[in-house]
Design an enzyme around this catalytic site. Structure first.
Site, short mmCIF file in Angstrom:
data_model
loop_
_atom_site.label_atom_id
_atom_site.label_comp_id
_atom_site.label_asym_id
_atom_site.label_seq_id
_atom_site.Cartn_x
_atom_site.Cartn_y
_atom_site.Cartn_z
CG ASP A 4 -2.97 4.08 4.29
OD1 ASP A 4 -3.94 3.95 5.09
OD2 ASP A 4 -2.98 3.61 3.09
CD1 TRP A 33 -2.12 -2.22 1.61
CD2 TRP A 33 -3.09 -1.10 0.04
NE1 TRP A 33 -3.15 -3.10 1.24
CE2 TRP A 33 -3.77 -2.56 0.07
CE3 TRP A 33 -3.44 -0.30 -1.19
CZ2 TRP A 33 -4.74 -2.68 -0.66
CZ3 TRP A 33 -4.52 -0.58 -2.05
CH2 TRP A 33 -5.07 -1.90 -1.80
CE LYS A 36 -8.20 -2.56 5.19
NZ LYS A 36 -7.88 -3.49 4.06
#
Length: 457
Positions: free
Chosen positions: A267, A196, A291
């Protein structure tokens, strides 16, 4: 049934509607017999019909199949089926629920799901579903304002930060952040600790001058850098990190130190609201909610107010943070239902004692799972350096892919699903977010031990 299956089939120039009792009969056949689709189609059409007519009949049967499957999946199982034979907790067995170890969209608290279910048809006596209320109306304004207030309390967000509920997920922020913070020639440092952060680094190349300050790619993203290994650029506009890499299972326990004039950006998609975080150390914190926080569809951006209003001229209006801040996240129709569920989760986390209590529980769950891996004498292996192992995403491998596949299959048969590792790395991955109960982790560990014993005998 009429609303689901009503369909007309042309035959010989006339339009004929199959009697509903025939449709019901076909569904019963689908559920209880071994008839083929072709045989079932023949019950709707006669001899000499055209291919178009047969296609329409086949479409009706497919819809009947879907209806039948849906009915079987949503029907309440009889008590004999509901009683657990595989160690599931009574509550989960009764509800027909499994332990969902998916990386996202992920498991949500049962309490939250049941409250949302109650509000789905008639929210708080308003006469409307929560999905029907206007985003401009007082009903939704009360929802989003309370969600933000509870979120601020959870993370202890200072007053000089804006909270934005945005669409596009965290991936959209890979573009929005450099567009809002940088000029095209500004240098930005990226610490690439997994897939990511690598995607964020590559996307930034379109809008600024990103520098690779450190990458763990050569070591398959199994560790994080020491302070001396990070090659920061003096005067860099910002330093970007991914606080927890979902795929590779590495998590920052301490955050890198940056220069006084450099902005730290994180992030936090995979460990959002899993533990306390000092917001004041960051210029921007952002993450998708699917999540730990809610259903897919929203990204939350926490941004220091002095960073607003500097977007590059070509920045699309929907990526300009100032526009969203000026409109209290209501510049356009937001994902109302997702924000509503996020609000329920925030209230639930506060009721649990806040993020300090949540972190304690998460560490306990992670320790149980990592201890099982490390005490298996190599049967299970977690490649991540112990000091930076994620409390949220636990990847592990076995001797062969076939062995892993057998384990995943057996887990699913015992009510534990979504354990397959990401397609880019394989193996097994257990995501144990906030809403994963301790019982789920204990059940997984129990299976790991029995599976190892069986394979070793």
């Amino acid at each position: 049934m009429e609303g689901v299956l009503a369909m007309r089939i042309e035959q010989g120039g006339a339009v004929m509607a199959p009697p509903h009792q025939v449709v019901a009969q076909r569904i019963q056949q689908l559920a209880s017999s071994s008839q083929s689709r072709t045989q079932l189609v023949s019950g709707f059409v006669g001899k000499g019909v055209t291919n178009l007519q047969r296609k329409k009949a086949a479409h009706l049967v497919r819809r009947a199949e879907t209806y039948s499957l849906s009915a079987r999946c949503t029907a309440t199982a009889p008590p004999s089926v509901q009683k657990s034979q595989d160690g599931l907790s009574n509550e989960i067995a009764t509800d027909g629920r499994v332990f969902n170890f998916a990386a996202g969209p992920a498991t949500l608290p049962a309490k939250v799901l049941k409250e949302a279910q109650a509000d789905l048809f008639n929210w708080k006596g308003s006469g409307m579903s929560i999905m029907e209320v206007s985003h401009r109306g007082k009903e939704f304004l009360s929802i989003i304002q309370k969600a933000e207030a509870d979120f601020r309390e959870l993370l202890k967000i200072p007053e000089n930060y804006e909270v934005l509920f945005l669409q596009g997920g965290a991936t959209t922020q890979f573009s929005a952040i450099p567009l809002n913070l940088c000029k095209p020639d500004d240098v930005v440092d990226f610490i690439v600790s997994g897939s990511w952060s690598d995607k964020a680094y590559k996307e930034a190349q379109k809008y600024c001058k990103p520098n690779l300050a450190w990458s763990g790619k050569s070591e398959k993203y199994t560790r994080l850098p020491t302070e001396s290994e990070i090659k920061l650029t003096p005067g860099a506009k910002y330093v970007h990190i991914c606080a927890n890499e979902t795929i590779h299972g590495v998590e920052f326990k301490e955050y890198p130190k940056v220069g006084e004039d450099t902005i730290l950006v994180a992030d936090v998609s995979s460990n959002f609201c899993s533990k306390p975080i000092d917001v004041s150390k960051f210029g921007i914190i952002y993450g998708g909610v699917q999540k730990n926080i809610g259903p897919a569809g929203v990204a939350i951006v926490i941004i220091r107010k002095d960073l607003l209003g500097n977007a590059q001229p070509q920045t699309p209006v929907m990526l300009d943070y100032k526009i969203h801040a000026d409109n209290n996240s209501l510049y356009n129709t937001p994902p109302c239902f997702t924000i509503y569920v996020c609000g329920l989760v925030f209230a639930d986390l506060l009721a649990q004692g806040g993020l300090e209590a949540v972190e304690k529980n998460n560490i306990e769950k992670a320790d149980i799972l990592y201890d099982a891996i490390d005490s298996s004498n190599g049967f299970f292996n977690c490649p991540v350096e112990k000091s930076v192992r994620s409390c949220m995403n636990v990847p592990f491998t076995m001797a062969t892919p076939d062995l892993e596949a057998a384990f995943i299959k057996e887990a699913a048969a015992n009510g534990m699903v979504q354990l397959k590792g990401h397609r880019s790395v394989g193996g097994v991955r257990a995501s144990i977010y906030n809403a994963m109960p301790k019982a789920g982790v204990e059940k997984l560990v129990s299976l790991m031990k029995s599976f190892q014993a069986k394979q070793s005998s």
